[in-house]
Design a protein around this motif. Structure first.
Motif, short mmCIF file in Angstrom:
data_model
loop_
_atom_site.label_atom_id
_atom_site.label_comp_id
_atom_site.label_asym_id
_atom_site.label_seq_id
_atom_site.Cartn_x
_atom_site.Cartn_y
_atom_site.Cartn_z
N LYS A 1 -4.57 -5.93 67.91
CA LYS A 1 -5.04 -4.56 67.74
C LYS A 1 -3.91 -3.58 67.42
O LYS A 1 -4.16 -2.38 67.26
CB LYS A 1 -5.74 -4.09 69.03
CG LYS A 1 -7.00 -4.86 69.37
CD LYS A 1 -7.61 -4.34 70.67
CE LYS A 1 -8.87 -5.09 71.04
NZ LYS A 1 -9.45 -4.62 72.32
N LEU A 2 -2.69 -4.08 67.33
CA LEU A 2 -1.53 -3.20 67.17
C LEU A 2 -1.63 -2.29 65.94
O LEU A 2 -1.20 -1.13 66.01
CB LEU A 2 -0.25 -4.03 67.11
CG LEU A 2 1.04 -3.30 67.50
CD1 LEU A 2 0.91 -2.69 68.89
CD2 LEU A 2 2.23 -4.25 67.46
N PRO A 3 -2.17 -2.76 64.80
CA PRO A 3 -2.28 -1.85 63.65
C PRO A 3 -3.13 -0.62 63.93
O PRO A 3 -2.96 0.42 63.28
CB PRO A 3 -2.92 -2.74 62.56
CG PRO A 3 -2.51 -4.13 62.92
CD PRO A 3 -2.55 -4.14 64.43
N VAL B 1 3.83 -4.45 62.75
CA VAL B 1 2.77 -4.08 61.80
C VAL B 1 3.16 -4.44 60.38
O VAL B 1 2.31 -4.81 59.56
CB VAL B 1 2.45 -2.57 61.92
CG1 VAL B 1 1.49 -2.12 60.84
CG2 VAL B 1 1.87 -2.26 63.30
N ALA B 2 4.46 -4.38 60.09
CA ALA B 2 4.96 -4.72 58.75
C ALA B 2 5.03 -6.22 58.52
O ALA B 2 5.34 -6.66 57.41
CB ALA B 2 6.32 -4.09 58.53
N ASP C 1 10.06 1.38 66.94
CA ASP C 1 10.61 0.55 65.86
C ASP C 1 10.01 -0.85 65.90
O ASP C 1 9.68 -1.43 64.85
CB ASP C 1 12.13 0.47 65.97
CG ASP C 1 12.81 1.80 65.70
OD1 ASP C 1 12.16 2.68 65.10
OD2 ASP C 1 13.98 1.97 66.09
N ALA C 2 9.89 -1.41 67.11
CA ALA C 2 9.34 -2.76 67.25
C ALA C 2 7.89 -2.81 66.75
O ALA C 2 7.50 -3.75 66.05
CB ALA C 2 9.41 -3.21 68.71
N ILE C 3 7.11 -1.79 67.10
CA ILE C 3 5.71 -1.74 66.66
C ILE C 3 5.63 -1.65 65.14
O ILE C 3 4.83 -2.34 64.49
CB ILE C 3 4.99 -0.55 67.31
CG1 ILE C 3 4.83 -0.80 68.81
CG2 ILE C 3 3.63 -0.31 66.66
CD1 ILE C 3 4.28 0.39 69.58
N ALA C 4 6.48 -0.81 64.56
CA ALA C 4 6.49 -0.66 63.11
C ALA C 4 6.85 -1.99 62.43
O ALA C 4 6.26 -2.35 61.41
CB ALA C 4 7.47 0.43 62.70
N ARG C 5 7.79 -2.71 63.01
CA ARG C 5 8.19 -4.00 62.43
C ARG C 5 7.09 -5.03 62.55
O ARG C 5 6.85 -5.82 61.64
CB ARG C 5 9.47 -4.49 63.11
CG ARG C 5 10.72 -3.69 62.72
CD ARG C 5 11.87 -3.97 63.67
NE ARG C 5 12.18 -5.40 63.74
CZ ARG C 5 12.94 -5.94 64.69
NH1 ARG C 5 13.46 -5.17 65.64
NH2 ARG C 5 13.20 -7.24 64.68
N ASP D 1 8.39 -11.64 65.27
CA ASP D 1 9.42 -11.76 66.30
C ASP D 1 9.70 -10.44 67.01
O ASP D 1 10.15 -10.43 68.15
CB ASP D 1 10.72 -12.30 65.69
CG ASP D 1 10.60 -13.75 65.26
OD1 ASP D 1 9.70 -14.45 65.78
OD2 ASP D 1 11.39 -14.19 64.41
N ALA D 2 9.43 -9.34 66.35
CA ALA D 2 9.70 -8.03 66.95
C ALA D 2 8.80 -7.78 68.15
O ALA D 2 9.13 -6.95 69.01
CB ALA D 2 9.51 -6.93 65.91
#
Length: 202
Positions: free
Chosen positions: A59-61, A13-14, A7-11, A18-19
Motif C-alpha cells: 500500500k506504500l504508493p 515507490v520508485a 527518502d526510503a519511501i520514495a526509493r 531494498d530501501a
C-alpha cells in the motif's frame, strides 16, 4: 516524518525494494511488542508483524507522506494481530507458543538479569495475567492492551478496532472490570490492574 524515512519511501515507490529495509529495521521492534501483547505468543506475533509490513509495502504508493510511517504501520499491525487472534479462536487445533517463560524479542543482558527468585515471581505474575486475560474477548483484549500497555488514545483504538470511540471506551471499561475481578483473588498480581480506573480511558 524523518527525512531518511521520506527518502526510503520514495526509493521503494520508485522500485528499490531494498530501501524498505530501513523502515522495517526502525519500526519492527515496536510493532513486534504490540503484536506480542495482543496475540500473547511469539509465533503469532511474528506472523502478524510480517503480515503488517507486507501490507504496508503493497500500500506504500497510496501512503500519504504527511503522516508518520510508524503510526501508519502500527495501525496496520493492530488490525493484523486482532484478525489473527480471531482466526486462532476459530481454530481449536492451534497450539501456539505462550508468552510464559519466553525471553522475549529483546533478551536481558546477563549482567542485568534479575535474581532467580525475582524471575520466578515475574514468571508467575505473567502467567496469572495471561490466564486472566483469557476471559476477555479479542476486542476487549486489544482495547486493554492498546490503552493500558501501549498508552494509545481512544481515537487510535477506535480506528484500529473499526468501531465508534464510545464503543472503544466501553471495551476498555469492560476489560478492566473483568481483569480486576479475575485478579482480585491473586495475591500480589491483582495490584497490577486494581489501580487502573475505567475513567482513565479517554
Amino acid at each position: 516524518m524523518a527525512k531518511d524515512e521520506q527518502d526510503a519511501i520514495a526509493r521503494v515507490v520508485a522500485g528499490d525494494r531494498d530501501a524498505y529495509r530501513v523502515l522495517m529495521e526502525r519500526h519492527m521492534p515496536a510493532v513486534l511488542r504490540l503484536t506480542l501483547r495482543v496475540t500473547a505468543n511469539s509465533v503469532d506475533a511474528e506472523e502478524a508483524a510480517q503480515e503488517a509490513f507486507l501490507k504496508a509495502y503493497k500500500k506504500l504508493p497510496d501512503f500519504r507522506r504527511e503522516a508518520a510511517f510508524g503510526t501508519w504501520v502500527y495501525r496496520i499491525a493492530m488490525n493484523c494481530a486482532l484478525d489473527l487472534v480471531e482466526r486462532r479462536n476459530r481454530d481449536l487445533n492451534w497450539n501456539a507458543v505462550p508468552m510464559d517463560g519466553e525471553p522475549g524479542f529483546a533478551p536481558i543482558a546477563e549482567s542485568h538479569r534479575p535474581s532467580p527468585e525475582r524471575e520466578l515471581l515475574d514468571r508467575e505474575a505473567r502467567r496469572q495475567r495471561e490466564e486472566a486475560m483469557k476471559v476477555l474477548t479479542p476486542m476487549e483484549r486489544t482495547a486493554f492492551v492498546l490503552r493500558h500497555m501501549e498508552d494509545q488514545p481512544i481515537p487510535v483504538i477506535s480506528a484500529a478496532l473499526g468501531v465508534p470511540e464510545n464503543s472503544a471506551r466501553q471495551a476498555v471499561f469492560r476489560a478492566v472490570g473483568k481483569l480486576r475481578k479475575q485478579l482480585s483473588a491473586v495475591r500480589g498480581v491483582g495490584r497490577a490492574v486494581a489501580n487502573v480506573q475505567p475513567q482513565e480511558a479517554r
